[in-house]
Write a protein that holds these residues in place. Sequence first.
Motif, PDB file in Angstrom:
ATOM      1  N   HIS A 182      14.321  -0.789   6.222  1.00  0.00           N
ATOM      2  CA  HIS A 182      13.725  -1.160   4.941  1.00  0.00           C
ATOM      3  C   HIS A 182      14.639  -0.819   3.758  1.00  0.00           C
ATOM      4  N   HIS A 213      12.985   2.887  -5.742  1.00  0.00           N
ATOM      5  CA  HIS A 213      12.849   2.405  -4.363  1.00  0.00           C
ATOM      6  C   HIS A 213      13.724   1.172  -4.227  1.00  0.00           C
ATOM      7  N   HIS A 247      16.431  -1.524  -1.645  1.00  0.00           N
ATOM      8  CA  HIS A 247      16.904  -2.081  -0.375  1.00  0.00           C
ATOM      9  C   HIS A 247      18.427  -2.199  -0.471  1.00  0.00           C
ATOM     10  N   GLU A 294       4.048  -1.931  -3.363  1.00  0.00           N
ATOM     11  CA  GLU A 294       4.605  -0.643  -2.918  1.00  0.00           C
ATOM     12  C   GLU A 294       4.612   0.424  -4.015  1.00  0.00           C
TER      13      GLU A 294
HETATM   14 MN    MN Z   1      10.547  -2.194  -0.279  1.00  0.00          MN
END
Ligand code: MN
Length: 252
Positions: A166, A95, A97, A76
């Motif tokens: 996500h 980024h 979660h 990613e």
């Molecule tokens: Mn991810």
Amino acid sequence: MDLNAAIEELVTANRILAHENVLDSFGHVSIRHPDDPGQFLLSRARAPELVVAGDIMAFTLDGGIVGPEPGKPYSERFIHAAIYEARPEVMSVVHNHSPNVVPFTVIDKPLRPLMHMCAPIGGDIPNWDIRTGFGDCTNLLVTNQEMGRDLVRCLGGRNVALMRGHGSVVVGRSLREAVFTSVYMELNADMQIKAMSMGEVTFLSDGEIAAITAGRAGFTFERGWENWCNRVGRPYISGAWETGSGYSRTDG
Ligand code: MN
């Protein structure tokens, strides 16, 4: 900031975000390359809590690998690439979660700041749905530049965008700013879930959010950063060189 200092700073950010319940084994944090704005630095695919300086790799703004490959890159990395490509003022991307944030990606109640330290997440947080552009049979991962650019169009000029089912992305004009916003987004989400369970919530107004974010600067980031460094056993290095440093205070 020289390259070695940037790499050490990025290692510290990985450890802090893992410790503060923002990154699980699979989130990541990056910093724009201090010597070349056309590149960014990001760990090889490894849990943030375990990242060391030798794991840090360099990438171009379309996700291409530059130089040594100590291991497989994050699939990613295009999230980071597309944001740096589109937003020249952004110096760092997270980024995550973040566990209390994810519920807000799957309900129709917006995540919104309810406590003053959380104002930087902004009062208008979009929720990017990969289905809209790429159909309902993806694995939800942002694995190419086209997907990254689609996410960036949703993010616009904001600090935060949710990602349905996500997690989210958080950007900053410095690494310490992106870490600060990420930590307080997770805390806000936790507090908002609790507050909503008790009744109607009074959120910060748009004027309050604007006043807090306009006055926030380096001193506030430093106070949190020093404490978070101590928690993870990393050396605290004064961030006087940080973008936005100054003595305007919104930390009380
Ligand atoms: Mn991810």
